[in-house]
Design a protein around this motif. Structure first.
Motif, mmCIF file in Angstrom:
data_model
loop_
_atom_site.group_PDB
_atom_site.id
_atom_site.type_symbol
_atom_site.label_atom_id
_atom_site.label_comp_id
_atom_site.label_asym_id
_atom_site.label_seq_id
_atom_site.Cartn_x
_atom_site.Cartn_y
_atom_site.Cartn_z
ATOM 1 N N ASP A 191 0.796 -1.229 0.000
ATOM 2 C CA ASP A 191 0.000 0.000 0.000
ATOM 3 C C ASP A 191 0.829 1.281 0.000
ATOM 4 O OD1 ASP A 191 1.058 -0.117 2.537
ATOM 5 O OD2 ASP A 191 -0.831 0.286 3.573
ATOM 6 N N LYS A 192 2.095 1.164 -0.323
ATOM 7 C CA LYS A 192 2.921 2.365 -0.395
ATOM 8 C C LYS A 192 3.430 2.642 -1.808
ATOM 9 C CE LYS A 192 4.382 2.480 4.441
ATOM 10 N NZ LYS A 192 3.364 1.502 4.856
ATOM 11 N N VAL A 193 2.928 1.880 -2.780
ATOM 12 C CA VAL A 193 3.267 2.094 -4.185
ATOM 13 C C VAL A 193 2.031 2.646 -4.881
ATOM 14 C CG1 VAL A 193 4.091 1.063 -6.322
ATOM 15 C CG2 VAL A 193 4.901 0.183 -4.127
ATOM 16 N N ARG A 194 2.172 3.824 -5.465
ATOM 17 C CA ARG A 194 0.994 4.514 -5.991
ATOM 18 C C ARG A 194 1.201 4.935 -7.447
ATOM 19 N NH1 ARG A 194 0.665 9.199 -3.850
ATOM 20 N NH2 ARG A 194 2.706 9.261 -2.842
ATOM 21 N N VAL A 195 0.091 4.981 -8.203
ATOM 22 C CA VAL A 195 0.111 5.460 -9.592
ATOM 23 C C VAL A 195 -1.107 6.353 -9.799
ATOM 24 C CG1 VAL A 195 0.238 4.832 -12.027
ATOM 25 C CG2 VAL A 195 1.110 3.246 -10.290
ATOM 26 N N ASN A 196 -0.872 7.555 -10.236
ATOM 27 C CA ASN A 196 -1.954 8.492 -10.511
ATOM 28 C C ASN A 196 -1.658 9.265 -11.794
ATOM 29 O OD1 ASN A 196 -3.789 8.426 -7.990
ATOM 30 N ND2 ASN A 196 -1.737 8.634 -7.102
ATOM 31 N N ALA A 197 -2.625 10.028 -12.233
ATOM 32 C CA ALA A 197 -2.446 10.848 -13.434
ATOM 33 C C ALA A 197 -2.959 12.266 -13.183
ATOM 34 C CB ALA A 197 -3.182 10.229 -14.622
ATOM 35 N N ILE A 198 -2.382 13.198 -13.901
ATOM 36 C CA ILE A 198 -2.850 14.580 -13.913
ATOM 37 C C ILE A 198 -3.418 14.863 -15.294
ATOM 38 C CG2 ILE A 198 -2.183 17.014 -13.752
ATOM 39 C CD1 ILE A 198 0.099 16.170 -11.913
ATOM 40 N N ALA A 199 -4.617 15.430 -15.330
ATOM 41 C CA ALA A 199 -5.231 15.822 -16.597
ATOM 42 C C ALA A 199 -5.238 17.346 -16.684
ATOM 43 C CB ALA A 199 -6.655 15.273 -16.701
ATOM 44 N N PRO A 200 -4.283 17.919 -17.394
ATOM 45 C CA PRO A 200 -4.239 19.382 -17.490
ATOM 46 C C PRO A 200 -5.368 19.912 -18.374
ATOM 47 C CG PRO A 200 -2.113 18.368 -18.051
ATOM 48 C CD PRO A 200 -3.146 17.288 -18.066
ATOM 49 N N GLY A 201 -5.778 21.131 -18.083
ATOM 50 C CA GLY A 201 -6.669 21.845 -18.982
ATOM 51 C C GLY A 201 -5.856 22.376 -20.143
ATOM 52 N N VAL A 202 -6.351 23.414 -20.783
ATOM 53 C CA VAL A 202 -5.631 24.025 -21.902
ATOM 54 C C VAL A 202 -4.758 25.144 -21.355
ATOM 55 C CG1 VAL A 202 -5.839 25.190 -24.123
ATOM 56 C CG2 VAL A 202 -7.505 23.433 -23.467
#
Length: 273
Positions: A191-202
């Motif tokens: 539970d200490k390994v993480r994967v996320n994403a950022i979705a930028p606007g324009v």
């Protein structure tokens, strides 16, 4: 650990691909100011040296490695070179991406005017350019049992944008890959390994200024459509991604994984009414 300490990246070793690009430069700035040690990957040795110098001018320790994220052998070689200097890493940012001119159709063109090979290249650049370094550098994080991987998604994965087929398909893939990797890594490595994403606007940058603005400085029609669909009523600045980036790399987001966080002035949330 106090709440402010949780947001610190002091002493954390972070690898960033595409660290010489528009968003990558802003990310390097954020990492340096947050106290991280930085490994910058790119294809141009001169641009890498410039990015490393920027980080060092901000007081950060930084190294640069030449690598092509589309080439497995190149990324593997970069990993081996890095491990001769660092014993491990705490984070990976996959900042490589963009579009291919032939994968974008003009406003008056048929959708069937998409150049197939260029569309495939756009998918490969954005999707495979994330998968390859994740599977190679991510193994270091998995073996350590702790760390954060950040991918770059897009509005196009949630609200498909006209005229950019390859980019849209690739960013949908990024969202799916983010969830898949987050699930698999957590189940297998804890539970200490993480994967996320950022979705930028324009975001208005020097790179896309000619596409989003007219010669007189006014917004082009397509840019104005984005603004009209954004509750904030403006385009973003790359620096406005930095806080979210630091948060997702830091211990403050310890129970956050498999998520895509929008930084878009409300564009994705608004129905237009």
């Amino acid at each position: 650990m106090g709440i402010l300490d949780q947001f610190s990246l002091k002493g954390k070793k972070i690898v960033i691909t595409g660290g010489t690009g528009v968003l990558g430069k802003s990310f390097v700035h954020a990492l340096a100011e947050a106290g991280a040690e930085i490994c910058i990957l790119g294809r141009s040795e001169d641009k890498i040296k410039e990015a490393v110098q920027t980080a060092e001018n901000l007081g950060a320790k930084a190294i640069g490695l030449v690598a092509d994220v589309m080439n497995e052998d190149s990324v593997q070689a970069a990993k081996e070179s890095l491990l001769q200097q660092w014993d491990s890493i705490d984070g990976l940012i996959n900042a490589v991406g963009g579009n291919i001119p032939g994968a974008t159709i003009g406003e008056q063109q048929s959708i069937f005017d998409n150049k197939i090979q260029d569309t495939i290249k756009a998918i490969e650049l954005n999707l495979y350019g994330t998968i390859i370094p994740t599977l190679i550098f991510g193994e270091i994080i998995a073996d350590k049992g702790k760390g954060s991987i950040i991918n770059i998604s897009s509005l196009a994965a949630s609200r498909p944008l006209t005229r950019v087929l390859g980019y849209t398909v690739a960013k949908h893939g990024i969202d799916g890959f983010t969830k898949w990797m987050a699930t698999e890594l957590a189940i297998r490595y804890g539970d200490k390994v993480r994967v996320n994403a950022i979705a930028p606007g324009v975001f208005l940058t020097e790179q896309n200024r000619n596409l989003l603005t007219n010669p007189d400085g006014t917004y082009a029609e397509r840019a104005q459509k984005f603004i009209n669909g954004t509750p904030y009523g403006r385009l973003g600045d790359p620096s406005e991604l930095e806080g979210t980036l630091v948060y997702l790399l830091s211990d403050a987001s310890a129970f956050v994984t498999g998520e895509t966080i929008f930084v878009d002035g409300g564009f994705n949330a608004w129905c237009g009414v």
